[in-house]
Motif scaffolding. Structure first.
Motif, PDB file in Angstrom:
ATOM      1  N   GLN A 163       0.887  -1.032   0.016  1.00  0.00           N
ATOM      2  CA  GLN A 163      -0.001  -0.096  -0.140  1.00  0.00           C
ATOM      3  C   GLN A 163       0.872   1.357   0.056  1.00  0.00           C
ATOM      4  O   GLN A 163       1.977   1.320   0.704  1.00  0.00           O
ATOM      5  N   SER A 164       0.335   2.354  -0.722  1.00  0.00           N
ATOM      6  CA  SER A 164       0.934   3.716  -0.819  1.00  0.00           C
ATOM      7  C   SER A 164       0.844   4.303   0.599  1.00  0.00           C
ATOM      8  O   SER A 164       1.742   4.917   1.151  1.00  0.00           O
ATOM      9  N   TYR A 165      -0.153   3.866   1.319  1.00  0.00           N
ATOM     10  CA  TYR A 165      -0.658   4.562   2.702  1.00  0.00           C
ATOM     11  C   TYR A 165      -0.232   3.366   3.763  1.00  0.00           C
ATOM     12  O   TYR A 165      -1.091   2.318   3.827  1.00  0.00           O
ATOM     13  N   ARG A 205      -2.958  -0.489  -5.027  1.00  0.00           N
ATOM     14  CA  ARG A 205      -1.910   0.131  -4.264  1.00  0.00           C
ATOM     15  C   ARG A 205      -2.387   1.232  -3.213  1.00  0.00           C
ATOM     16  O   ARG A 205      -2.239   1.466  -2.085  1.00  0.00           O
ATOM     17  N   ASP A 206      -3.458   2.098  -3.813  1.00  0.00           N
ATOM     18  CA  ASP A 206      -3.963   3.344  -2.959  1.00  0.00           C
ATOM     19  C   ASP A 206      -5.166   3.087  -2.360  1.00  0.00           C
ATOM     20  O   ASP A 206      -5.775   4.087  -1.920  1.00  0.00           O
ATOM     21  N   HIS A 249      -5.205   4.611   1.214  1.00  0.00           N
ATOM     22  CA  HIS A 249      -5.025   5.866   0.930  1.00  0.00           C
ATOM     23  C   HIS A 249      -6.254   6.732   0.720  1.00  0.00           C
ATOM     24  O   HIS A 249      -6.639   7.689   1.425  1.00  0.00           O
ATOM     25  N   TRP A 250      -7.447   6.100  -0.142  1.00  0.00           N
ATOM     26  CA  TRP A 250      -8.374   6.564  -0.096  1.00  0.00           C
ATOM     27  C   TRP A 250      -9.549   6.391   0.945  1.00  0.00           C
ATOM     28  O   TRP A 250     -10.338   7.259   1.227  1.00  0.00           O
ATOM     29  N   ASP A 270      -8.385   9.093   3.533  1.00  0.00           N
ATOM     30  CA  ASP A 270      -8.860  10.319   3.091  1.00  0.00           C
ATOM     31  C   ASP A 270     -10.109  10.752   3.185  1.00  0.00           C
ATOM     32  O   ASP A 270     -10.594  11.849   3.727  1.00  0.00           O
ATOM     33  N   ARG A 324     -12.837   4.788  -5.649  1.00  0.00           N
ATOM     34  CA  ARG A 324     -11.482   4.828  -5.762  1.00  0.00           C
ATOM     35  C   ARG A 324     -10.588   3.818  -4.920  1.00  0.00           C
ATOM     36  O   ARG A 324      -9.578   3.433  -5.411  1.00  0.00           O
TER      37      ARG A 324
END
Length: 334
Positions: A28-30, A97-98, A101-102, A105, A213
Motif C-alpha cells: 500500500q502507498s499508505y 496500491r492506493d 490511501h482513499w 482520505d 477509488r
C-alpha cells in the motif's frame, strides 16, 4: 491516522489467496499499522499461518475468540486492532496500491464513521458468464450495477471492502453474530448492513461513504459462476434481510432495497430482453436470472419473516455486544 487491516480466514484451500491479500496490504502507498489475520476455528491453518509470519511484527495471527463465523472473526480483529481506522479485506481479494490511501482520505471529516470501496470480480473462467447480470454482482461479493459511483453518501458499506472509524464500534457495538457467513455453510450476509444502520441510529449525524477509488479485486471461484449458487445466494440474502428488518426495522432495513428492486432490476431485465430481441448473446439469460433472483430473495425473505414472527428462538439475531466485551466473555468462559 493509523489503519489496521483485518483479514478473516477459515480454510487452507485459500492459502495462496491469503498470502496474496497480505502482500497487497504490504504494497500500500499508505502503510498499514498492522495486518491482523483472524482464523475461524481451524487449528491447522492457525498453526501454519503463525509459522509463515513468524518474525513479521506488522502481521498478527489470531484465533477467532467468538462463535464460528465471519462476524465473530471480525469482532476478534476489532478487539485486537490498534489503528484509528479498521479496514476489512476479504481473504480471496487483493487491494490496489492506493486502497488504504482513499479510505484514510475519507475520514478528514470527523462525522465520517465508515468508508467503503469498489470491488471488481476476477472470474475463474476468465470472463463474466453471459447469463450473469451485473445488477447481481453482490452475489459474488462485488460491487453491482446500481450502486452510486464516485465518492458518495450511502446507507451501508459492503463488508469485504470496508473500513470503520474505531469510535463507530464504541458507539454501536460490533457485528451481529447471528446474521453473516459461517464458512462454507448457507451463504448468509447483511451483517455490515445491520451494523451500519445501528451506527446511524446511535449517531444520526454520522456519515457513511463509498469511494470507488478504493479498489480491490475479488476472486470468484468456478462454483460461484453457476446458476445453482446464484439461486442459493439470492435466497439466503432474503433470509438475511428478514433478520436485518427484525433487528433494526423494515423502514431502514429495506430502504435501499426498495429503490434497487423498483428501478435498477426492472431496467436490467428490460436491457436483457432488448439484447435478446437484437440477437445479442446472453440477453434472455440475464433477464431470466434477474427474475429468478428476485423470486428467490422474496421467498427467502418471506420464510425468514414467518420464522421470525413464530418460533423466534430458532431464527434470531444473536445478542449484539461491543467487540471487546464479546472477546473478554469468551476468554473467561474458556
Amino acid at each position: 491516522m493509523t489503519a489496521s487491516v483485518v483479514i478473516c480466514v477459515y480454510t487452507e484451500d485459500r492459502w495462496s489467496d491469503i498470502l496474496a491479500a497480505v502482500d497487497s496490504v504490504h504494497a500500500q502507498s499508505y502503510a498499514a499499522l498492522e495486518t491482523l489475520l483472524v482464523v475461524d476455528h481451524n487449528p491447522a491453518l492457525l498453526d501454519r499461518l503463525t509459522k509463515e509470519f513468524d518474525g513479521e511484527p506488522d502481521v498478527k495471527v489470531l484465533a477467532n475468540a467468538g462463535p464460528r463465523g465471519l462476524s465473530a472473526g471480525r469482532n476478534t480483529g476489532i478487539a485486537a486492532a490498534r489503528g484509528d481506522i479498521i479496514a476489512f479485506l476479504d481473504d480471496d481479494a487483493v487491494a490496489e496500491r492506493d486502497w488504504l490511501h482513499w479510505f484514510v482520505d475519507g475520514y478528514a471529516d470527523p462525522r465520517v464513521l465508515a468508508v467503503g470501496g469498489h470491488t471488481e470480480p476476477i472470474w475463474a473462467s476468465g470472463r463474466r458468464p453471459l447469463w450473469f447480470p451485473e445488477e447481481f454482482d453482490w452475489v459474488v461479493g462485488c460491487s453491482y450495477k446500481g450502486l452510486p459511483r464516485g465518492k458518495v453518501r450511502v446507507r451501508n458499506v459492503l463488508g469485504g471492502n470496508a473500513s470503520f472509524r474505531r469510535g463507530a464500534f464504541d458507539i454501536a457495538g460490533g457485528f451481529a453474530t447471528g446474521i453473516g457467513r459461517d464458512g462454507d455453510k448457507r451463504p448468509l450476509g447483511c451483517e455490515e448492513t445491520e451494523l451500519c444502520i445501528r451506527i446511524t441510529r446511535a449517531r444520526p449525524d454520522a456519515v457513511l461513504l463509498i469511494d470507488d477509488r478504493a479498489v480491490i479485486h475479488h476472486r470468484v471461484p468456478a462454483g460461484r459462476e453457476r446458476f445453482a449458487y446464484f439461486r442459493t445466494r439470492t435466497y439466503a440474502e432474503g433470509l438475511s434481510k428478514a433478520l436485518v428488518a427484525r433487528s433494526v426495522g423494515a423502514d431502514k432495513g429495506l430502504e435501499t432495497e426498495r429503490a434497487y428492486s423498483t428501478r435498477v432490476l426492472p431496467a436490467g431485465a428490460a436491457r436483457g430482453v432488448r439484447d435478446f430481441a437484437l440477437g445479442r448473446a446472453g440477453g434472455a439469460g440475464r433477464a431470466g436470472a434477474i427474475v429468478a433472483g428476485v423470486l428467490a430473495a422474496a421467498g427467502g425473505y418471506a420464510l425468514g419473516n414467518w420464522r421470525a414472527r413464530g418460533a423466534g428462538a430458532t431464527f434470531t439475531v444473536a445478542e449484539i455486544d461491543a467487540p471487546t466485551k464479546e472477546v473478554g466473555r469468551t476468554e473467561a468462559a474458556a
